[in-house]
Design a protein around this motif. Structure first.
Motif, PDB file in Angstrom:
ATOM      1  N   ASN A  83       3.294  20.584  -0.321  1.00 27.56           N
ATOM      2  CA  ASN A  83       3.623  22.017   0.112  1.00 27.56           C
ATOM      3  C   ASN A  83       2.963  22.234   1.457  1.00 27.56           C
ATOM      4  O   ASN A  83       2.251  21.479   1.784  1.00 27.56           O
ATOM      5  N   ALA A  84       3.248  23.288   2.083  1.00 27.80           N
ATOM      6  CA  ALA A  84       2.758  23.653   3.169  1.00 27.80           C
ATOM      7  C   ALA A  84       1.235  23.860   3.086  1.00 27.80           C
ATOM      8  O   ALA A  84       0.379  23.653   4.003  1.00 27.80           O
ATOM      9  N   GLN A  85       0.769  24.402   2.164  1.00 25.07           N
ATOM     10  CA  GLN A  85      -0.668  24.612   1.749  1.00 25.07           C
ATOM     11  C   GLN A  85      -1.484  23.201   1.666  1.00 25.07           C
ATOM     12  O   GLN A  85      -2.676  22.904   2.032  1.00 25.07           O
ATOM     13  N   ALA A  86      -0.964  22.156   1.353  1.00 26.08           N
ATOM     14  CA  ALA A  86      -1.325  20.792   1.274  1.00 26.08           C
ATOM     15  C   ALA A  86      -1.483  20.403   2.683  1.00 26.08           C
ATOM     16  O   ALA A  86      -2.620  19.734   3.142  1.00 26.08           O
ATOM     17  N   VAL A  87      -0.661  20.734   3.463  1.00 25.71           N
ATOM     18  CA  VAL A  87      -0.580  20.337   4.885  1.00 25.71           C
ATOM     19  C   VAL A  87      -1.946  20.986   5.621  1.00 25.71           C
ATOM     20  O   VAL A  87      -2.425  20.467   6.280  1.00 25.71           O
ATOM     21  N   ASP A  88      -1.833  22.376   5.410  1.00 29.12           N
ATOM     22  CA  ASP A  88      -2.850  23.022   5.984  1.00 29.12           C
ATOM     23  C   ASP A  88      -4.388  22.252   5.683  1.00 29.12           C
ATOM     24  O   ASP A  88      -5.322  22.466   6.373  1.00 29.12           O
ATOM     25  N   HIS A  89      -4.480  22.208   4.142  1.00 27.14           N
ATOM     26  CA  HIS A  89      -5.722  21.655   3.795  1.00 27.14           C
ATOM     27  C   HIS A  89      -6.137  20.482   4.241  1.00 27.14           C
ATOM     28  O   HIS A  89      -7.362  20.041   4.823  1.00 27.14           O
ATOM     29  N   LEU A  90      -5.199  19.360   4.527  1.00 33.11           N
ATOM     30  CA  LEU A  90      -5.518  18.078   5.452  1.00 33.11           C
ATOM     31  C   LEU A  90      -5.786  18.588   6.462  1.00 33.11           C
ATOM     32  O   LEU A  90      -6.750  17.750   7.297  1.00 33.11           O
ATOM     33  N   TYR A  91      -5.285  19.397   7.432  1.00 34.00           N
ATOM     34  CA  TYR A  91      -5.177  19.690   8.942  1.00 34.00           C
ATOM     35  C   TYR A  91      -6.810  20.594   9.068  1.00 34.00           C
ATOM     36  O   TYR A  91      -7.631  20.042  10.130  1.00 34.00           O
TER      37      TYR A  91
END
Length: 94
Positions: A83-91
Protein backbone atom coordinates in the motif's frame (compact mmCIF):
# COMPACT_ATOMS: atom_id res chain seq x y z
CA UNK A 1 -9.62 -26.78 -9.05
CA UNK A 2 -7.81 -24.01 -10.91
CA UNK A 3 -4.36 -22.92 -9.70
CA UNK A 4 -4.47 -19.57 -7.88
CA UNK A 5 -2.92 -16.61 -9.64
CA UNK A 6 0.19 -15.43 -7.85
CA UNK A 7 0.72 -11.69 -8.09
CA UNK A 8 4.33 -10.87 -8.93
CA UNK A 9 6.19 -8.64 -6.50
CA UNK A 10 8.92 -7.72 -8.97
CA UNK A 11 7.96 -6.47 -12.41
CA UNK A 12 10.25 -5.63 -15.31
CA UNK A 13 9.42 -2.55 -17.33
CA UNK A 14 10.48 -2.38 -20.98
CA UNK A 15 10.67 0.93 -22.84
CA UNK A 16 10.66 0.68 -26.62
CA UNK A 17 11.18 3.35 -29.23
CA UNK A 18 8.34 1.53 -31.06
CA UNK A 19 6.29 -0.14 -28.32
CA UNK A 20 3.69 -1.54 -30.73
CA UNK A 21 6.41 -3.50 -32.53
CA UNK A 22 7.89 -4.62 -29.20
CA UNK A 23 4.51 -5.85 -27.99
CA UNK A 24 3.88 -7.63 -31.28
CA UNK A 25 7.24 -9.43 -30.99
CA UNK A 26 6.68 -10.40 -27.33
CA UNK A 27 3.23 -11.77 -28.17
CA UNK A 28 3.93 -13.45 -31.51
CA UNK A 29 7.39 -14.85 -30.82
CA UNK A 30 7.46 -15.48 -27.07
CA UNK A 31 3.75 -16.06 -26.46
CA UNK A 32 3.03 -13.19 -24.07
CA UNK A 33 -0.65 -12.32 -23.64
CA UNK A 34 -1.70 -8.67 -23.71
CA UNK A 35 -3.62 -7.91 -20.51
CA UNK A 36 -3.98 -4.14 -21.01
CA UNK A 37 -2.78 -1.67 -23.59
CA UNK A 38 -3.38 2.07 -23.40
CA UNK A 39 -2.64 4.21 -26.43
CA UNK A 40 -2.66 7.88 -27.32
CA UNK A 41 -5.11 9.03 -30.02
CA UNK A 42 -2.28 8.78 -32.59
CA UNK A 43 -1.63 5.11 -31.68
CA UNK A 44 1.49 5.38 -29.51
CA UNK A 45 1.55 2.97 -26.57
CA UNK A 46 1.68 4.82 -23.26
CA UNK A 47 1.42 1.72 -21.08
CA UNK A 48 0.72 -1.98 -21.49
CA UNK A 49 0.78 -5.05 -19.27
CA UNK A 50 1.79 -8.35 -20.82
CA UNK A 51 1.45 -11.68 -19.03
CA UNK A 52 3.52 -14.83 -19.38
CA UNK A 53 2.57 -17.72 -17.10
CA UNK A 54 2.45 -16.10 -13.64
CA UNK A 55 4.78 -13.26 -14.66
CA UNK A 56 4.03 -9.76 -15.78
CA UNK A 57 5.97 -7.18 -17.76
CA UNK A 58 5.14 -3.50 -18.25
CA UNK A 59 5.72 -2.09 -21.72
CA UNK A 60 5.64 1.52 -22.87
CA UNK A 61 6.83 3.73 -25.63
CA UNK A 62 9.69 6.10 -24.92
CA UNK A 63 8.28 9.47 -23.79
CA UNK A 64 9.48 12.79 -25.23
CA UNK A 65 12.96 13.94 -24.20
CA UNK A 66 11.42 16.56 -21.88
CA UNK A 67 10.14 13.71 -19.70
CA UNK A 68 12.71 12.32 -17.19
CA UNK A 69 11.54 8.76 -17.97
CA UNK A 70 12.81 9.19 -21.54
CA UNK A 71 16.33 8.60 -20.27
CA UNK A 72 15.79 5.15 -18.74
CA UNK A 73 17.79 2.31 -20.19
CA UNK A 74 16.36 -0.68 -22.01
CA UNK A 75 14.72 -1.98 -18.83
CA UNK A 76 13.84 -0.85 -15.35
CA UNK A 77 12.38 -2.64 -12.35
CA UNK A 78 9.10 -1.84 -10.61
CA UNK A 79 8.49 -3.16 -7.11
CA UNK A 80 4.94 -3.81 -5.92
CA UNK A 81 4.20 -2.61 -2.38
CA UNK A 82 1.28 -3.57 -0.19
CA UNK A 83 0.00 0.00 0.00
CA UNK A 84 1.05 3.66 -0.09
CA UNK A 85 2.11 3.56 3.57
CA UNK A 86 4.64 0.81 2.79
CA UNK A 87 6.12 3.00 0.05
CA UNK A 88 6.30 5.95 2.43
CA UNK A 89 8.02 3.78 5.06
CA UNK A 90 10.66 2.61 2.59
CA UNK A 91 11.23 6.15 1.38
CA UNK A 92 11.74 7.39 4.95
CA UNK A 93 14.45 4.74 5.53
CA UNK A 94 16.80 6.45 3.09
Amino acid sequence: MQDPVIAPTLTASLVYDDARQGIRWLADVLGFKIATCYQTPDGNVTFAELVWRTGLVFVSGRPPSSNPWSKVGPTSIALAAENAQAVDHLYQRE
